[in-house]
Design an enzyme around this catalytic site. Structure first.
Site, PDB file in Angstrom:
ATOM      1  N   GLN A   1     -13.113  -1.981   5.380  1.00 44.99           N
ATOM      2  CA  GLN A   1     -11.822  -2.382   4.814  1.00 44.99           C
ATOM      3  C   GLN A   1     -11.722  -3.917   4.743  1.00 44.99           C
ATOM      4  O   GLN A   1     -11.938  -4.602   5.739  1.00 44.99           O
ATOM      5  CB  GLN A   1     -10.680  -1.809   5.673  1.00 44.99           C
ATOM      6  CG  GLN A   1      -9.290  -2.090   5.152  1.00 44.99           C
ATOM      7  CD  GLN A   1      -8.987  -1.385   3.826  1.00 44.99           C
ATOM      8  OE1 GLN A   1      -9.329  -0.227   3.631  1.00 44.99           O
ATOM      9  NE2 GLN A   1      -8.353  -2.100   2.921  1.00 44.99           N
TER      10      GLN A   1
ATOM     11  N   ASP B   1     -17.650   1.532  -2.126  1.00 45.97           N
ATOM     12  CA  ASP B   1     -16.749   0.552  -2.730  1.00 45.97           C
ATOM     13  C   ASP B   1     -17.422  -0.163  -3.907  1.00 45.97           C
ATOM     14  O   ASP B   1     -16.757  -0.833  -4.697  1.00 45.97           O
ATOM     15  CB  ASP B   1     -16.367  -0.508  -1.673  1.00 45.97           C
ATOM     16  CG  ASP B   1     -14.895  -0.443  -1.299  1.00 45.97           C
ATOM     17  OD1 ASP B   1     -14.127   0.210  -2.032  1.00 45.97           O
ATOM     18  OD2 ASP B   1     -14.526  -1.047  -0.276  1.00 45.97           O
TER      19      ASP B   1
ATOM     20  N   LYS C   1      -6.428   6.997   3.404  1.00 46.61           N
ATOM     21  CA  LYS C   1      -7.785   7.380   2.968  1.00 46.61           C
ATOM     22  C   LYS C   1      -8.311   8.520   3.847  1.00 46.61           C
ATOM     23  O   LYS C   1      -8.875   9.500   3.341  1.00 46.61           O
ATOM     24  CB  LYS C   1      -8.738   6.177   3.078  1.00 46.61           C
ATOM     25  CG  LYS C   1      -8.587   5.184   1.948  1.00 46.61           C
ATOM     26  CD  LYS C   1      -9.355   3.897   2.248  1.00 46.61           C
ATOM     27  CE  LYS C   1      -9.044   2.847   1.193  1.00 46.61           C
ATOM     28  NZ  LYS C   1      -9.498   1.500   1.572  1.00 46.61           N
TER      29      LYS C   1
END
Ligand code: NDP
Length: 296
Positions: free
Chosen positions: A98, A121, A54
């Site tokens: 994460q 997200d 990422k």
């Protein structure tokens, strides 16, 4: 094989190029550079690989990438204080924590402490509610990537019957909401569904997000259907490590009209959509028009 193979890797590269173009324009015309902060707690090797990848792609599209790597025993207080700091940082437009988090941390509390406008997200409860009521939100990256590929391949999805296998909060449910938003008739099936193969065979669009290697075979697929395989399963076959989806590719491809492979299908689109969401968040934060074609 009769199905067209939907090349997620190539499509993701196209999306990233589009994002990079917008980022360059933003910087040139407004002096603004989008920033993404990724927080990794612990040493889970798969998560570390995702985060590194990422970070690399964030920089490649011209954005600022900040990584915060915290030890596995980080307290909730420390993590929440870092998120608070990132929420207030005007240079940071997207925050991603994460998952999974170590078990002593309350994931829901942590995710809901992110400013919803920076929740790239799309897991914050406000964004879940906005998506569920058809309002402008941050959309979870994996389902957004699936939707983009479907639109690209099929054009209008209106009136098509979509069956989503799996009802998780991160894939199944938001996927179903997005398909509904595009006027599909949507059925969600799961582990308690009766006669799963017959349900799946009624689908014009079949999205598999089950987490079971190659469970969806050609017997589950209606001739000509479009099959999106979200699954990422690491298995060992003939003594070799292999990555397979939730769909048995060969038998499904013999029946489907189009299908995404694993690897090279949904996976690359997830990161591309994370970058697209960061750009969208940056545009919204600055009161600028959102990039076209990169949101739901
Ligand atoms: P979850 O484990 O959270 O959810 C799986 C869903 O599948 C559940 O709703 C479960 O039903 C259903 N299910 C399990 N077994 C069966 C069965 N035998 N028949 C019917 N339904 C079943 O998984 P996720 O949604 O998080 O992920 C799904 C897959 O997608 C995984 O392979 C994951 O690795 C992958 N993934 C890939 C991403 C990418 O970037 N490509 C991103 C995120 C996930 P029930 O609720 O009844 O238990």
């Amino acid at each position: 094989m009769t199905a067209v193979c939907i090349d997620g890797k190539a499509f993701a590269a196209k999306v990233r190029a589009q994002v990079a173009q917008h980022v360059a324009k933003l910087q040139e015309e407004q002096g603004i550079k989008p920033g993404l902060a990724v927080v990794l707690v612990g040493e889970d090797p798969a998560s570390a690989v995702y985060v590194a990848s990422k970070g690399k792609m964030t920089v490649e599209v011209g954005m600022t990438s900040i990584e915060h790597k915290l030890s596995a025993d980080t307290s909730e207080e420390t993590l929440l204080s870092l998120i608070d700091q990132l929420n207030k940082d005007p240079e940071i437009h997207g925050i991603l924590v994460q998952l999974p988090l170590p078990s002593h941390l309350n994931s829901e509390l942590v995710i809901n402490s992110i400013d919803p406008a920076k929740d790239v997200d799309g897991f914050h409860i406000s964004n879940v509610g906005l998506l569920g009521t058809g309002q402008k939100s941050m959309v979870p990256c994996t389902p957004l990537g699936c939707l983009m590929m479907l639109r690209d391949h099929l054009g209008s999805l209106s009136g098509l019957h979509a069956v989503v296998v799996g009802r998780s909060n991160i894939v199944g449910k938001p996927m179903a909401q997005l398909l509904l938003g595009d006027s599909c008739t949507v059925t969600i099936v799961h582990s308690r569904t009766k006669d799963l193969p017959a349900m799946c065979r009624s689908a014009d669009i079949l999205v598999a997000a089950v987490g079971r290697p190659e469970m969806i075979t050609g017997d589950y697929v209606k001739p000509g259907a479009t099959v999106i395989d979200v699954g990422i399963n690491r298995i060992e076959r003939d003594g070799k490590k292999k990555l397979v989806g939730d769909v048995e590719f060969a038998s499904a491809a013999a029946v489907a009209g189009a299908i995404t492979p694993v690897p090279g299908g949904v996976g690359p689109m997830t990161i591309a959509c994370l970058l697209a969401n960061t750009l969208t968040a940056c545009c919204r934060a600055n009161g600028l028009p959102e990039p076209e074609g990169l949101t739901a």
